[in-house]
Design a protein around this motif. Structure first.
Motif, PDB file in Angstrom:
ATOM      1  N   VAL A   2       0.851  -1.183   0.000  1.00  0.00           N
ATOM      2  CA  VAL A   2       0.000   0.000   0.000  1.00  0.00           C
ATOM      3  C   VAL A   2       0.889   1.235   0.000  1.00  0.00           C
ATOM      4  CG1 VAL A   2      -1.779   1.255   1.237  1.00  0.00           C
ATOM      5  CG2 VAL A   2      -1.801  -1.237   1.237  1.00  0.00           C
ATOM      6  N   SER A   3       0.720   2.115  -0.989  1.00  0.00           N
ATOM      7  CA  SER A   3       1.532   3.320  -1.073  1.00  0.00           C
ATOM      8  C   SER A   3       1.079   4.328  -0.033  1.00  0.00           C
ATOM      9  CB  SER A   3       1.429   3.929  -2.470  1.00  0.00           C
ATOM     10  OG  SER A   3       0.092   4.266  -2.754  1.00  0.00           O
ATOM     11  N   ARG A   4       2.038   4.990   0.579  1.00  0.00           N
ATOM     12  CA  ARG A   4       1.700   5.987   1.577  1.00  0.00           C
ATOM     13  C   ARG A   4       1.310   7.283   0.882  1.00  0.00           C
ATOM     14  NH1 ARG A   4       7.002   5.588   5.286  1.00  0.00           N
ATOM     15  NH2 ARG A   4       7.877   5.974   3.228  1.00  0.00           N
ATOM     16  N   PRO A   5       0.378   8.027   1.428  1.00  0.00           N
ATOM     17  CA  PRO A   5      -0.033   9.284   0.811  1.00  0.00           C
ATOM     18  C   PRO A   5       1.123  10.274   0.815  1.00  0.00           C
ATOM     19  CG  PRO A   5      -0.983   9.043   2.992  1.00  0.00           C
ATOM     20  CD  PRO A   5      -0.362   7.733   2.649  1.00  0.00           C
ATOM     21  N   ARG A   6       1.330  10.965  -0.323  1.00  0.00           N
ATOM     22  CA  ARG A   6       2.432  11.914  -0.451  1.00  0.00           C
ATOM     23  C   ARG A   6       1.991  13.281   0.030  1.00  0.00           C
ATOM     24  NH1 ARG A   6       5.161  11.813  -6.210  1.00  0.00           N
ATOM     25  NH2 ARG A   6       6.496  13.247  -5.050  1.00  0.00           N
ATOM     26  N   LEU A   7       2.972  14.002   0.630  1.00  0.00           N
ATOM     27  CA  LEU A   7       2.710  15.356   1.067  1.00  0.00           C
ATOM     28  C   LEU A   7       2.605  16.247  -0.168  1.00  0.00           C
ATOM     29  CD1 LEU A   7       2.551  16.806   3.845  1.00  0.00           C
ATOM     30  CD2 LEU A   7       4.925  17.478   3.511  1.00  0.00           C
ATOM     31  N   PRO A   8       1.644  17.166  -0.227  1.00  0.00           N
ATOM     32  CA  PRO A   8       1.542  18.070  -1.385  1.00  0.00           C
ATOM     33  C   PRO A   8       2.867  18.796  -1.613  1.00  0.00           C
ATOM     34  CG  PRO A   8      -0.405  18.255  -0.009  1.00  0.00           C
ATOM     35  CD  PRO A   8       0.548  17.372   0.725  1.00  0.00           C
ATOM     36  N   GLU A   9       3.229  19.011  -2.910  1.00  0.00           N
ATOM     37  CA  GLU A   9       4.538  19.529  -3.246  1.00  0.00           C
ATOM     38  C   GLU A   9       4.786  20.906  -2.643  1.00  0.00           C
ATOM     39  OE1 GLU A   9       8.254  19.047  -4.460  1.00  0.00           O
ATOM     40  OE2 GLU A   9       6.660  17.545  -4.663  1.00  0.00           O
ATOM     41  N   ASP A  10       3.794  21.791  -2.705  1.00  0.00           N
ATOM     42  CA  ASP A  10       3.981  23.131  -2.141  1.00  0.00           C
ATOM     43  C   ASP A  10       4.199  23.064  -0.629  1.00  0.00           C
ATOM     44  OD1 ASP A  10       3.770  24.270  -4.597  1.00  0.00           O
ATOM     45  OD2 ASP A  10       1.659  24.829  -4.398  1.00  0.00           O
ATOM     46  N   ARG A  11       3.472  22.163   0.050  1.00  0.00           N
ATOM     47  CA  ARG A  11       3.661  22.005   1.502  1.00  0.00           C
ATOM     48  C   ARG A  11       5.043  21.425   1.788  1.00  0.00           C
ATOM     49  NH1 ARG A  11       0.394  21.318   6.051  1.00  0.00           N
ATOM     50  NH2 ARG A  11       1.796  21.634   7.824  1.00  0.00           N
ATOM     51  N   VAL A  14       7.584  24.253   1.474  1.00  0.00           N
ATOM     52  CA  VAL A  14       7.579  25.122   2.652  1.00  0.00           C
ATOM     53  C   VAL A  14       8.470  24.533   3.739  1.00  0.00           C
ATOM     54  CG1 VAL A  14       6.156  25.984   4.549  1.00  0.00           C
ATOM     55  CG2 VAL A  14       5.329  26.153   2.203  1.00  0.00           C
ATOM     56  N   GLU A  15       8.321  23.227   3.988  1.00  0.00           N
ATOM     57  CA  GLU A  15       9.130  22.596   5.028  1.00  0.00           C
ATOM     58  C   GLU A  15      10.600  22.547   4.644  1.00  0.00           C
ATOM     59  OE1 GLU A  15       7.937  21.925   7.985  1.00  0.00           O
ATOM     60  OE2 GLU A  15       6.036  22.719   7.203  1.00  0.00           O
ATOM     61  N   GLN A  16      10.906  22.360   3.346  1.00  0.00           N
ATOM     62  CA  GLN A  16      12.303  22.402   2.910  1.00  0.00           C
ATOM     63  C   GLN A  16      12.901  23.792   3.123  1.00  0.00           C
ATOM     64  OE1 GLN A  16      11.182  20.535  -1.063  1.00  0.00           O
ATOM     65  NE2 GLN A  16      13.282  19.727  -0.824  1.00  0.00           N
ATOM     66  N   LEU A  17      12.128  24.823   2.804  1.00  0.00           N
ATOM     67  CA  LEU A  17      12.608  26.187   3.005  1.00  0.00           C
ATOM     68  C   LEU A  17      12.877  26.457   4.478  1.00  0.00           C
ATOM     69  CD1 LEU A  17      10.235  28.059   0.522  1.00  0.00           C
ATOM     70  CD2 LEU A  17      12.749  28.020   0.398  1.00  0.00           C
ATOM     71  N   ARG A  18      11.970  26.043   5.347  1.00  0.00           N
ATOM     72  CA  ARG A  18      12.155  26.269   6.774  1.00  0.00           C
ATOM     73  C   ARG A  18      13.377  25.508   7.296  1.00  0.00           C
ATOM     74  NH1 ARG A  18       7.999  28.842   9.197  1.00  0.00           N
ATOM     75  NH2 ARG A  18       8.729  28.145  11.240  1.00  0.00           N
ATOM     76  N   SER A  78       3.471  30.597   3.613  1.00  0.00           N
ATOM     77  CA  SER A  78       2.311  29.957   3.002  1.00  0.00           C
ATOM     78  C   SER A  78       2.724  29.171   1.766  1.00  0.00           C
ATOM     79  CB  SER A  78       1.256  31.002   2.619  1.00  0.00           C
ATOM     80  OG  SER A  78       1.758  31.866   1.626  1.00  0.00           O
ATOM     81  N   PRO A  79       2.058  28.044   1.498  1.00  0.00           N
ATOM     82  CA  PRO A  79       2.385  27.262   0.295  1.00  0.00           C
ATOM     83  C   PRO A  79       2.246  28.076  -0.991  1.00  0.00           C
ATOM     84  CG  PRO A  79       1.006  25.977   1.782  1.00  0.00           C
ATOM     85  CD  PRO A  79       1.051  27.366   2.331  1.00  0.00           C
ATOM     86  N   GLU A  80       1.354  29.086  -1.003  1.00  0.00           N
ATOM     87  CA  GLU A  80       1.152  29.884  -2.210  1.00  0.00           C
ATOM     88  C   GLU A  80       2.375  30.747  -2.534  1.00  0.00           C
ATOM     89  OE1 GLU A  80      -0.859  29.852   0.384  1.00  0.00           O
ATOM     90  OE2 GLU A  80      -2.549  28.650  -0.376  1.00  0.00           O
ATOM     91  N   HIS A  81       3.126  31.139  -1.498  1.00  0.00           N
ATOM     92  CA  HIS A  81       4.288  31.995  -1.698  1.00  0.00           C
ATOM     93  C   HIS A  81       5.589  31.212  -1.736  1.00  0.00           C
ATOM     94  CE1 HIS A  81       1.677  35.339   0.290  1.00  0.00           C
ATOM     95  NE2 HIS A  81       1.392  35.183  -0.996  1.00  0.00           N
ATOM     96  N   ALA A  82       5.520  29.908  -1.593  1.00  0.00           N
ATOM     97  CA  ALA A  82       6.736  29.107  -1.493  1.00  0.00           C
ATOM     98  C   ALA A  82       7.548  29.164  -2.784  1.00  0.00           C
ATOM     99  CB  ALA A  82       6.378  27.660  -1.151  1.00  0.00           C
ATOM    100  N   ARG A  83       6.878  29.105  -3.950  1.00  0.00           N
ATOM    101  CA  ARG A  83       7.607  29.113  -5.221  1.00  0.00           C
ATOM    102  C   ARG A  83       8.334  30.435  -5.423  1.00  0.00           C
ATOM    103  NH1 ARG A  83       8.452  24.092  -7.185  1.00  0.00           N
ATOM    104  NH2 ARG A  83       6.649  22.811  -6.659  1.00  0.00           N
ATOM    105  N   ARG A  84       7.655  31.529  -5.097  1.00  0.00           N
ATOM    106  CA  ARG A  84       8.293  32.839  -5.253  1.00  0.00           C
ATOM    107  C   ARG A  84       9.484  32.972  -4.314  1.00  0.00           C
ATOM    108  NH1 ARG A  84       4.491  37.807  -4.044  1.00  0.00           N
ATOM    109  NH2 ARG A  84       4.845  37.023  -1.923  1.00  0.00           N
ATOM    110  N   LEU A  85       9.351  32.470  -3.098  1.00  0.00           N
ATOM    111  CA  LEU A  85      10.458  32.520  -2.158  1.00  0.00           C
ATOM    112  C   LEU A  85      11.613  31.643  -2.622  1.00  0.00           C
ATOM    113  CD1 LEU A  85      11.556  33.520   0.522  1.00  0.00           C
ATOM    114  CD2 LEU A  85      10.378  31.618   1.663  1.00  0.00           C
TER     115      LEU A  85
END
Length: 600
Positions: A2-11, A14-18, A78-85
């Motif tokens: 059973v595959s584990r659910p993946r974390l949304p890419e934008d989320r 955000v955690e990688q940036l932090r 916020s995930p919406e600003h993660a790409r710009r950051l």
């Protein structure tokens, strides 16, 4: 798998940036110290200005990166600003990488060979250090590493020296190796972040499920409490008219009747007895729940008890065409004979009810210092998944239509509760379609038997009382029935429906005995009435309490008064026996109830 659910890419971003921003603060002081050291070691007349300018810009860039990281970490990314950051971080690190690479332009060609080796070593170390701190976001490290490599490689190429050219090729290979490690580090960081969120999700899910389980447990407890309250209220309301009915039937039996009327009376009394027994069963269960069943331990022989059960229940087996047998035994045990008899009666009744052919066998087996009472049957048997359920209250097998002739489904619940009260075990073995065996383990007694308690017999109708009785009950039909019955026994009788009226009647004509209902009007109790009367006429005033309550709390409260307690519907013989005991000063069990009624 059973595959584990993946974390949304934008989320995830955000955690990688932090994570990457959190690594910056630890490199500020080492960077400042390294820059000052290089100024001190590499500076000479030819390059002092360039190296100092490089050191100042490098320190300012590192301070800005630390300030910017602290500012971003203090806010919610916020995930919406993660790409710009991310794009902004890549630009800043391109500048930072180019700034570090410019050290080669400031120092190489104007310093000693040792100084050149130091510059290359510093730039290689900075690239390695940046790989570990920037690896959580692979594109950011690529931007830093590419910028440093391009600026460094350009300077090495312009020096037009084969050694420096070889060093430029080595820098490319070194950077390529760092990129591979950075990619692995980025993947590891993403896995760690995903695992952390999975753990958080599991913890949250566990918390929610725990809350649901606790809520379900509370709901089950509330439902069980509501059930107990409903049964207690229904039992009380039913006991009142049935109790009065029994009194009137007893009075009617003392009148002259025709043969047909005697037959009708016999049928009415049999119907009343069946209703009373059902209510007694509910009372037995309530008393077990309330914890007011106190075993009266004594040594007794089993055979008389087995004979009694056989005499009572064998006719039921004969009516169904099945065999009832009990093996002879000379064993004696230490227990409560009334409770053991009730357990055995419930087990045998159950066996007869569910056996259509074959028979029922009651036997005793010795196991060490224990005696095991066994009830065998050749009935329908019980499926393994039902072995626990059948001991729950109101649970019956094969009675979906709730046929009252099959009982209330409390027999086994009562039997198990009484076994626990005795401190013993009640076990079950069964084969579906072939039959069952219930086993009750009792401590065996090898010493001499204690004298058996004489059977308590109801007095004959000719024996009466010469006394004045005060009856307190808020039900008019019960008061009328009690007055008529007590008058038939030779008593004079006053009846009151409240404490104040009872006190007034008692002052006019002091009673020899008080019989009071436990629950009176305005949430007052018969215990209060008896206490008030004893305060006026002496603590030795004989008294009896009668109650129709089966609520566990009520039973505990009534029992705590210390006044002998009878339970509606009361058999006239039982009332007569209780009055005799109280008037003669003999102790009467304060929980005198259907469990004790079956001793007779």
């Amino acid at each position: 798998m059973v595959s584990r659910p993946r974390l949304p890419e934008d989320r995830m971003l955000v955690e990688q940036l932090r994570l990457q921003l959190g690594n910056i603060g630890s490199s500020v002081i080492p960077t400042i110290l390294l820059a000052l050291l290089l100024v001190w070691v590499l500076s000479n007349e030819d390059n002092a200005l360039a190296i100092r300018a490089w050191a100042g810009l490098t320190i300012l860039m590192k301070l800005y990166l630390a300030w910017d990281a602290q500012r971003l970490l203090a806010t919610e990314i916020s995930p919406e600003h993660a790409r710009r950051l991310l794009r902004r971080k890549m630009v800043i690190n391109v500048i930072d990488g180019a700034l570090w690479g410019s050290l080669a332009w400031a120092a190489l060609g104007s310093t000693s060979v040792a100084g050149s080796v130091l510059v290359v070593a510093v730039l290689a170390g900075v690239a390695g250090s940046s790989m570990s701190s920037l690896a959580p976001i692979f594109p950011v490290f690529v931007a830093f590493g590419a910028a440093e490599l391009v600026v460094l490689g350009a300077r090495l190429w312009t020096l037009d020296d084969p050694a420096y050219n070889g060093l430029a090729v080595a820098a490319v290979l070194y950077t390529a190796a760092l990129l591979g490690q950075a990619r692995n580090g980025s993947r590891a960081a993403r896995r760690a972040i995903g695992l952390r969120f999975e753990n958080l999700e599991l913890i949250e899910r566990l918390r929610v499920e725990t809350e649901h389980a606790q809520a379900a447990h509370r709901a089950a407890e509330e439902a069980n409490l509501a059930k107990s309250k409903f049964l207690a209220a229904a039992s009380h309301d039913l006991r009142q008219p049935i109790h009065a009915q029994g009194l009137f039937l007893e009075v009617l039996a003392r009148t002259k009747l025709s043969a047909d009327q005697y037959d009708a009376l016999a049928n009415a009394r049999a119907t009343w007895q069946a209703s009373a027994e059902m209510l007694d069963t509910l009372l037995d269960f309530s008393r077990i729940e309330a914890g007011v069943v106190e075993p009266q331990m004594q040594v007794f022989a089993l055979q008389p008890l087995l004979n009694k059960i056989e005499n009572e229940l064998a006719p039921q087996a004969d009516a169904k065409g099945i065999v009832y047998r009990s093996r002879e035994t000379h064993a004696a045990v230490r227990s409560d004979p009334a409770l053991v008899a009730l357990i055995l009666r419930n087990l045998v009744s159950n066996a007869i009810r569910y056996t259509e052919e074959g028979g029922v066998l009651v036997a005793c087996r010795t196991r060490g210092n224990k005696m095991v009472l066994e009830v065998w049957d050749t009935g329908i048997g019980i499926e393994p998944d039902q072995h626990d359920a059948i001991f729950r209250e109101f649970h019956q097998l094969g009675n979906a239509e709730r046929d009252r002739r099959k009982g209330l489904g409390l027999g086994l619940a009562i039997a198990q509760g009484l076994a626990r009260a005795l401190g013993q075990t009640l076990s079950l073995s069964s084969v579906p379609g072939r039959g069952s065996v219930f086993r009750l383990t009792l401590p065996m007694e090898r010493a001499g038997l204690a004298e058996e308690e004489g059977a308590r017999k109801a007095p004959g109708a000719a024996r009466g009382f010469d006394l004045h009785v005060l009856v307190i009950d808020d039900d008019e039909s019960v008061r009328t029935g009690m007055q008529q019955l007590l008058s038939a026994w030779g008593c004079t009788c006053d009846a009151a429906d409240a404490i104040e009226e009872a006190q007034t009647l008692a002052r006019a004509r002091p009673p020899d005995l008080v019989i009071s209902d436990y629950r009176l009007r305005e949430l007052r109790t018969g215990a209060e009435a008896i206490a008030a009367l004893r305060a006026e006429f002496g603590a030795g005033l004989p008294a009896l309490l009668i109650t129709g309550d089966t609520a566990p709390q009520r039973l505990r409260e009534a029992r705590a008064t210390g006044v002998p307690l009878l339970h509606k519907p009361v058999l006239p013989s039982q009332l007569h026996r209780a009055m005799t005991a109280v008037l003669s000063g003999r102790e009467l069990d304060s929980s005198f109830a259907p469990l004790d009624r079956r001793r007779a």
